[in-house]
Scaffold this active site. Structure first.
Site, PDB file in Angstrom:
ATOM      1  N   LYS A 194       0.844  -1.206   0.000  1.00 48.53           N
ATOM      2  CA  LYS A 194       0.000   0.000   0.000  1.00 48.53           C
ATOM      3  C   LYS A 194       0.877   1.252   0.000  1.00 48.53           C
ATOM      4  CE  LYS A 194      -3.943   2.006   2.565  1.00 48.53           C
ATOM      5  NZ  LYS A 194      -4.872   1.835   3.695  1.00 48.53           N
TER       6      LYS A 194
ATOM      7  N   SER B 183      -9.843   1.944   2.857  1.00 50.19           N
ATOM      8  CA  SER B 183      -8.972   2.698   1.979  1.00 50.19           C
ATOM      9  C   SER B 183      -7.956   1.861   1.202  1.00 50.19           C
ATOM     10  CB  SER B 183      -8.208   3.742   2.800  1.00 50.19           C
ATOM     11  OG  SER B 183      -7.372   3.121   3.755  1.00 50.19           O
TER      12      SER B 183
ATOM     13  N   SER C 278     -10.081  -0.540   6.943  1.00 47.08           N
ATOM     14  CA  SER C 278      -9.498  -0.377   5.602  1.00 47.08           C
ATOM     15  C   SER C 278      -8.855  -1.610   5.000  1.00 47.08           C
ATOM     16  CB  SER C 278      -8.469   0.744   5.618  1.00 47.08           C
ATOM     17  OG  SER C 278      -9.130   1.958   5.469  1.00 47.08           O
TER      18      SER C 278
HETATM   19  N1  GLN Z   1     -13.170   4.193   6.343  1.00 48.82           N
HETATM   20  C1  GLN Z   1     -12.533   4.586   7.561  1.00 48.82           C
HETATM   21  C2  GLN Z   1     -12.139   6.035   7.516  1.00 48.82           C
HETATM   22  O1  GLN Z   1     -12.386   6.643   6.540  1.00 48.82           O
HETATM   23  C3  GLN Z   1     -11.389   3.696   7.857  1.00 48.82           C
HETATM   24  C4  GLN Z   1     -10.157   4.044   7.126  1.00 48.82           C
HETATM   25  C5  GLN Z   1      -9.013   3.157   7.482  1.00 48.82           C
HETATM   26  O2  GLN Z   1      -9.167   2.117   8.104  1.00 48.82           O
HETATM   27  N2  GLN Z   1      -7.828   3.625   7.135  1.00 48.82           N
HETATM   28  O3  GLN Z   1     -11.588   6.565   8.421  1.00 48.82           O
END
Ligand code: GLN
Length: 482
Positions: A78, A153, A177
């Site tokens: 990532k 994400s 995410s």
């Molecule tokens: N969707 C969540 C957020 O927007 C989690 C994001 C993540 O786990 N990095 O914060």
């Protein structure tokens, strides 16, 4: 078709000298060149660098000096995990040209085994989002249906593995995410116990919640990759100083006698098809000898507001470093120091990132701190308590990962609150620091993947991976058709 092989299969082929690392690299590069135009799972592809690294690996093997049985296998990482000498953008204009002078510990651990990098994957900017639509480099598309999002994400890490453009990948999970994109793309994804994997070199979003984890098309691949990157690191003060105590070799899918908790709160407001699928799987587990126990995690409904206060507060502090001075984007039109800060931040960050910084700064400001941030911390303790009680009675907890299957691009992006709601089933595990994974449970009537979440007590990765192993052995084929 080498690109279709799993990490463990590739390792076996290399060990038996039936393939070379260069052959594997060439096969993956071709697959990426043929398919990633439609998916956009990579921000940076390591074509030439990968081939020369593969040549070096082959040379190590032929002189009997391979670094491990995985020497020469490429994986995807990532783009918020620093890779020395290779651009690490966080999918942000702010870091569009950032070449880190150091590597994350998790990446160094892969390299120490001779594992190679096939590319850096697309994501929501600074890991803020649930659809990978918040990327400066354009959205990633779901390989099962390109009109739909891959989740986020870590959407690129999930989509690359699902579409055979990497055998396994690293992602990060602050509120879901890893698990949500794994569910949407039909692959396995695990967020380990907080402290299990070093966060050194992971670009910080919300430090008390962030954890690096892994994706694979099989439970064993996912587990093996996690095993490799786990372990104490003195460069991360929150990393736990203990042996890596789970073994992929121990996963046998035998779940007889395992006590599984099913929290009613996680089955409300979810799609009927998902509910039926997960309940069906729970009955299968019972048939195979697991003991099913209804439980209650009664503070679940507060998880979203608690998370979005804590995560944004931490983000507002962590992202203060992007000021246009030391590194990252610097506005060319600034005239003095304050306009340098203002313009660099206004032009370098995307909309969602700014929204989070403003929210977080607000809840930390004097006069509001007690009412918001401090209150959220207290709520977090109640959630931790909920799990502590539950795990005194059960070995693991099973729930759905998401309330719906993959949604359409553009469907939620204009409504941030609705997008935030999509994390409702995953964020509690981050608040409590417990390990949690998503394993494919099958598909809905539209052919879209459904994920099943398994949460465990701190450091019980082996237990939840073993239940996942059982689910995987009894699941339909989840492969994409191209
Ligand atoms: N969707 C969540 C957020 O927007 C989690 C994001 C993540 O786990 N990095 O914060």
């Amino acid at each position: 078709m080498l690109y279709k092989k799993s990490l463990l299969e590739l390792s076996e082929l290399l060990e038996k000298k039936e393939v070379t690392s260069v052959e594997i690299a060439e096969s993956l590069i071709k697959r990426i060149n043929d398919s990633d135009n439609n998916i956009n799972s990579y921000i940076t592809k390591c074509g030439d660098e990968l081939i020369s690294a593969a040549r070096e690996s082959d040379a190590r093997r032929s002189s009997g000096k391979q670094l491990s049985e995985f020497d020469g296998i490429p994986v995807a990482v990532k783009d918020n995990i620093n890779t020395r000498g290779i651009r690490t953008t966080c999918a942000s204009k702010m870091l569009e040209n950032f070449i880190p002078p150091f590597s994350a510990t998790s990446f160094e651990k892969l390299q120490a085994k001779g594992i190679l990098l096939c590319g850096k994957t697309n994501m929501d900017e600074f890991a803020m989002g649930s659809s990978t639509e918040n990327s400066y480099f354009g959205p990633t598309l779901n390989p099962h249906d390109t009109e739909r999002v891959p989740g986020g994400s870590s959407g690129g890490s999930a989509a690359s593995v699902a579409s055979f453009m990497a055998p396994v990948s690293l992602g990060s999970d602050t509120g879901g995410s890893i698990r949500q994109p794994a569910a949407f793309c039909g692959v396995v994804g695990i967020k380990p116990t907080y402290g299990r994997v070093s966060r050194y070199g992971l670009v910080a979003f919300a430090s008390s919640l962030d954890q690096i984890g892994t994706f694979g098309r099989t439970v064993k691949d996912t587990s093996k990759t996690l095993e490799i990157i786990s372990g104490y690191d003195r460069k991360d003060s929150t990393s736990i100083n203990m042996e890596v105590d789970f073994k992929t070799e121990n996963l046998n899918g035998d779940i007889k006698g395992t006590v599984i908790g099913v929290p009613e709160e996680y089955f409300q407001g979810i799609s009927g098809e998902i509910k039926d699928k997960i309940e069906g799987k729970i009955r299968d587990l019972e048939g195979a000898g697991a003991v099913i126990k209804p439980i209650s995690l009664k503070f679940t409904e507060y998880a979203i507001p608690i998370y979005y206060l804590i995560a944004t507060a931490e983000a507002s502090s962590n992202l203060a470093r992007y000021d246009g001075v030391r590194y990252g984007y610097r506005s060319p039109s600034s005239t003095d120091l304050s306009s340098l800060y203002n313009k660099s931040r206004s032009e370098g960050f995307g909309k969602e990132v700014k929204r989070r910084i403003i929210l977080g700064t607000y809840s930390l400001s004097s006069g509001y701190y007690d009412a918001y941030y401090l209150k959220a911390l207290k709520g977090r303790t109640l959630i931790i308590e909920d799990f502590r009680k539950a795990f005194s009675e059960v070995d693991a907890i099973i729930t759905p990962v998401t309330t719906t299957t993959a949604f359409k691009l553009g469907e939620m992006i204009s409504d941030p609150l609705q997008m935030y709601m999509s994390d409702i089933l995953t964020i509690s595990a981050n608040l409590a620091g417990i390990p949690a994974l998503s394993v494919p449970a099958g598909k809905d009537s539209a052919g879209l993947p459904i994920g099943l979440q398994i949460m465990g007590n701190h450091f019980q990765e082996e237990k939840i991976l073993n239940i996942a192993e059982y689910i995987e052995r009894n699941c339909e084929d989840m492969s994409v058709s191209f």
